[in-house]
Design a protein around this motif. Structure first.
Motif, PDB file in Angstrom:
ATOM      1  N   GLY A 163      82.073  34.685  61.661  1.00 47.64           N
ATOM      2  CA  GLY A 163      81.802  33.672  62.670  1.00 47.64           C
ATOM      3  C   GLY A 163      80.459  33.888  63.332  1.00 47.64           C
ATOM      4  O   GLY A 163      79.712  32.938  63.593  1.00 47.64           O
ATOM      5  N   ARG A 219      84.834  22.142  59.577  1.00 47.76           N
ATOM      6  CA  ARG A 219      85.208  23.402  58.931  1.00 47.76           C
ATOM      7  C   ARG A 219      84.397  24.563  59.495  1.00 47.76           C
ATOM      8  O   ARG A 219      84.946  25.633  59.769  1.00 47.76           O
ATOM      9  CB  ARG A 219      85.001  23.306  57.424  1.00 47.76           C
ATOM     10  CG  ARG A 219      85.387  24.583  56.692  1.00 47.76           C
ATOM     11  CD  ARG A 219      85.281  24.441  55.190  1.00 47.76           C
ATOM     12  NE  ARG A 219      85.610  25.691  54.512  1.00 47.76           N
ATOM     13  CZ  ARG A 219      85.606  25.849  53.195  1.00 47.76           C
ATOM     14  NH1 ARG A 219      85.300  24.821  52.406  1.00 47.76           N
ATOM     15  NH2 ARG A 219      85.916  27.019  52.657  1.00 47.76           N
ATOM     16  N   ARG A 262      77.712  32.676  61.115  1.00 56.21           N
ATOM     17  CA  ARG A 262      77.626  31.219  61.095  1.00 56.21           C
ATOM     18  C   ARG A 262      76.960  30.709  62.371  1.00 56.21           C
ATOM     19  O   ARG A 262      76.167  29.779  62.341  1.00 56.21           O
ATOM     20  CB  ARG A 262      79.016  30.595  60.947  1.00 56.21           C
ATOM     21  CG  ARG A 262      79.544  30.678  59.534  1.00 56.21           C
ATOM     22  CD  ARG A 262      80.783  29.820  59.356  1.00 56.21           C
ATOM     23  NE  ARG A 262      81.212  29.810  57.982  1.00 56.21           N
ATOM     24  CZ  ARG A 262      80.743  28.994  57.054  1.00 56.21           C
ATOM     25  NH1 ARG A 262      79.796  28.132  57.375  1.00 56.21           N
ATOM     26  NH2 ARG A 262      81.186  29.031  55.817  1.00 56.21           N
ATOM     27  N   GLU A 303      85.783  27.933  61.548  1.00 55.24           N
ATOM     28  CA  GLU A 303      85.507  29.291  61.080  1.00 55.24           C
ATOM     29  C   GLU A 303      84.823  30.145  62.141  1.00 55.24           C
ATOM     30  O   GLU A 303      84.721  31.368  61.993  1.00 55.24           O
ATOM     31  CB  GLU A 303      84.643  29.239  59.820  1.00 55.24           C
ATOM     32  CG  GLU A 303      85.402  28.708  58.610  1.00 55.24           C
ATOM     33  CD  GLU A 303      84.535  28.585  57.378  1.00 55.24           C
ATOM     34  OE1 GLU A 303      83.292  28.693  57.521  1.00 55.24           O
ATOM     35  OE2 GLU A 303      85.081  28.389  56.290  1.00 55.24           O
ATOM     36  N   HIS A 360      89.064  37.215  62.586  1.00 53.66           N
ATOM     37  CA  HIS A 360      87.779  36.903  61.953  1.00 53.66           C
ATOM     38  C   HIS A 360      86.610  37.085  62.916  1.00 53.66           C
ATOM     39  O   HIS A 360      85.498  36.660  62.620  1.00 53.66           O
ATOM     40  CB  HIS A 360      87.796  35.480  61.399  1.00 53.66           C
ATOM     41  CG  HIS A 360      88.163  34.427  62.396  1.00 53.66           C
ATOM     42  ND1 HIS A 360      89.265  34.513  63.220  1.00 53.66           N
ATOM     43  CD2 HIS A 360      87.561  33.230  62.714  1.00 53.66           C
ATOM     44  CE1 HIS A 360      89.331  33.439  63.989  1.00 53.66           C
ATOM     45  NE2 HIS A 360      88.315  32.653  63.706  1.00 53.66           N
ATOM     46  N   TYR A 367      92.272  33.919  57.204  1.00 52.88           N
ATOM     47  CA  TYR A 367      90.910  33.678  57.678  1.00 52.88           C
ATOM     48  C   TYR A 367      89.845  34.246  56.737  1.00 52.88           C
ATOM     49  O   TYR A 367      88.659  34.194  57.043  1.00 52.88           O
ATOM     50  CB  TYR A 367      90.725  34.270  59.070  1.00 52.88           C
ATOM     51  CG  TYR A 367      91.242  33.382  60.186  1.00 52.88           C
ATOM     52  CD1 TYR A 367      90.534  32.253  60.579  1.00 52.88           C
ATOM     53  CD2 TYR A 367      92.428  33.675  60.850  1.00 52.88           C
ATOM     54  CE1 TYR A 367      90.993  31.434  61.606  1.00 52.88           C
ATOM     55  CE2 TYR A 367      92.899  32.869  61.873  1.00 52.88           C
ATOM     56  CZ  TYR A 367      92.179  31.752  62.252  1.00 52.88           C
ATOM     57  OH  TYR A 367      92.639  30.951  63.259  1.00 52.88           O
TER      58      TYR A 367
END
Length: 348
Positions: free
Chosen positions: A3, A91, A6, A95, A170, A123
């Motif tokens: 995460g 999505r 991202r 995440e 996650h 996850y």
């Protein structure tokens, strides 16, 4: 990709400065039956903040949080979470967030360890990291000693902590907590408070909805109050308390069944000339009067109440709390679910 990675990529896509954890502008959501649950909400939550979202039942709290978690699609407005659009990049949003709903989602037939491992698989936590991640999270939520007991044996508070652990497998940079301690006894609530503080200290942004105003006061850096789908106030807990102004005089009265003692006392307080712009409300035991000169003229009001034949059995002058803020802003008190006793079985 984790995460955090991202979120970092989203930062690069939108310039050097990292995006806020939540950036909502003119958010609206209208259900199919025509009911408008959220109406023009603007909200910005910086990364790393412990943010509280307050409001009475039906005000739009859970609807808003479900939009942010991509469980509902907004009717109008622009909403970005961790830099991602909730419509076109749902999505990626999912995440980079954790979501702890009001009802726990743990599997009662699995042990605590198995529940966390299953969440790791769901996850996409790399296989080689799952055992260490599971041990780390069970330690964080203080469930190591019961890691191999089935969740069906756990108290309500333990299930809540286990649920929180599964939402973090996650390592999301943002966690949504939707009334996470409702129905828990004070000891279980305090354990979760400690846990939330620890993950926030580690840099996790927390978005909390709660019915417990003392919880928001203790935990949150900043708050917003939503009423009828619109945000009507925001600021730090201390800033909101200062908006109430003055001090609060709590008066405890001798109550008799079938009489209107509290209503009579409230009427006397509202007509009391010595108070400056007083706000008066009835309480379980009597009345509460908020005024700039409550301390100075409080004794005079007590005399007036006694002269009217009302028996005062106790009084106190204090600074405003978030309960007073909420009452002043919304005109109503929060309807709280009373704390329940721990469930049968293992309790800690």
């Amino acid at each position: 990709m984790t995460g955090a990675e991202r979120t970092g990529r989203a930062s690069e896509a939108h310039g050097d400065s990292p995006p806020p954890a939540i950036d909502a502008r003119d958010l609206e959501l209208t259900y199919g039956d025509g009911t408008t649950a959220v109406d023009g909400v603007d909200l910005r939550v910086p990364r790393g903040e412990f943010f509280g979202f307050l409001g009475p039942n039906g005000a739009g709290k859970t609807t808003t949080i479900k939009v942010f978690a991509t469980l509902l699609s907004p009717t109008a407005g622009d909403v970005r979470v961790n830099g991602f659009d909730v419509r076109s990049e749902s999505r990626a949003v999912r995440e980079t967030i954790g979501y702890m709903a009001q009802e726990t989602s743990v599997d009662p037939e699995l042990t605590a360890r198995e529940n966390v491992r299953y969440a790791c698989e769901a996850y996409g936590v790399p296989r080689g990291e799952r055992a260490e991640r599971t041990s780390e999270l069970l330690d964080l939520v203080d469930l190591v000693d019961v890691a191999d007991k089935r969740a069906e044996e756990f108290s309500g508070g333990m299930k809540k902590r286990l649920d929180a652990a599964t939402a973090l497998v996650h390592r999301p940079p943002l966690v949504f907590l939707d009334e996470p301690t409702t129905g828990l006894d004070p000891k279980a609530r305090n354990r979760l408070w400690d846990y939330f503080r620890r993950i926030n200290d580690r840099g996790t942004t927390i978005f909390l909805t709660t019915q417990y105003l003392d919880e928001a006061d203790q935990l949150c850096d900043r708050l917003a109050v939503i009423l009828d789908g619109e945000i009507v106030a925001d600021g730090t807990p201390d800033e909101l308390k200062r908006r109430v102004g003055g001090e609060v005089l709590d008066v405890e009265l001798a109550l008799e069944e079938g009489t209107d003692v509290r209503e009579r006392a409230a009427r006397i307080a509202r007509e009391f000339e010595e108070f400056d712009d007083a706000a008066v409300s009835t309480t379980e035991d009597g009345i509460a009067v908020t005024a700039a000169n409550a301390r100075q003229h409080g004794p005079d009001l007590l005399v007036a109440l006694r002269d009217a034949g009302l028996a005062v059995i106790g009084f106190n002058v204090r600074s405003p709390t978030l309960d007073d803020v909420f009452l002043a802003i919304t005109g109503e008190e929060l309807e709280l679910d009373r704390a329940e006793a721990p469930a049968e079985g293992v309790t800690r």
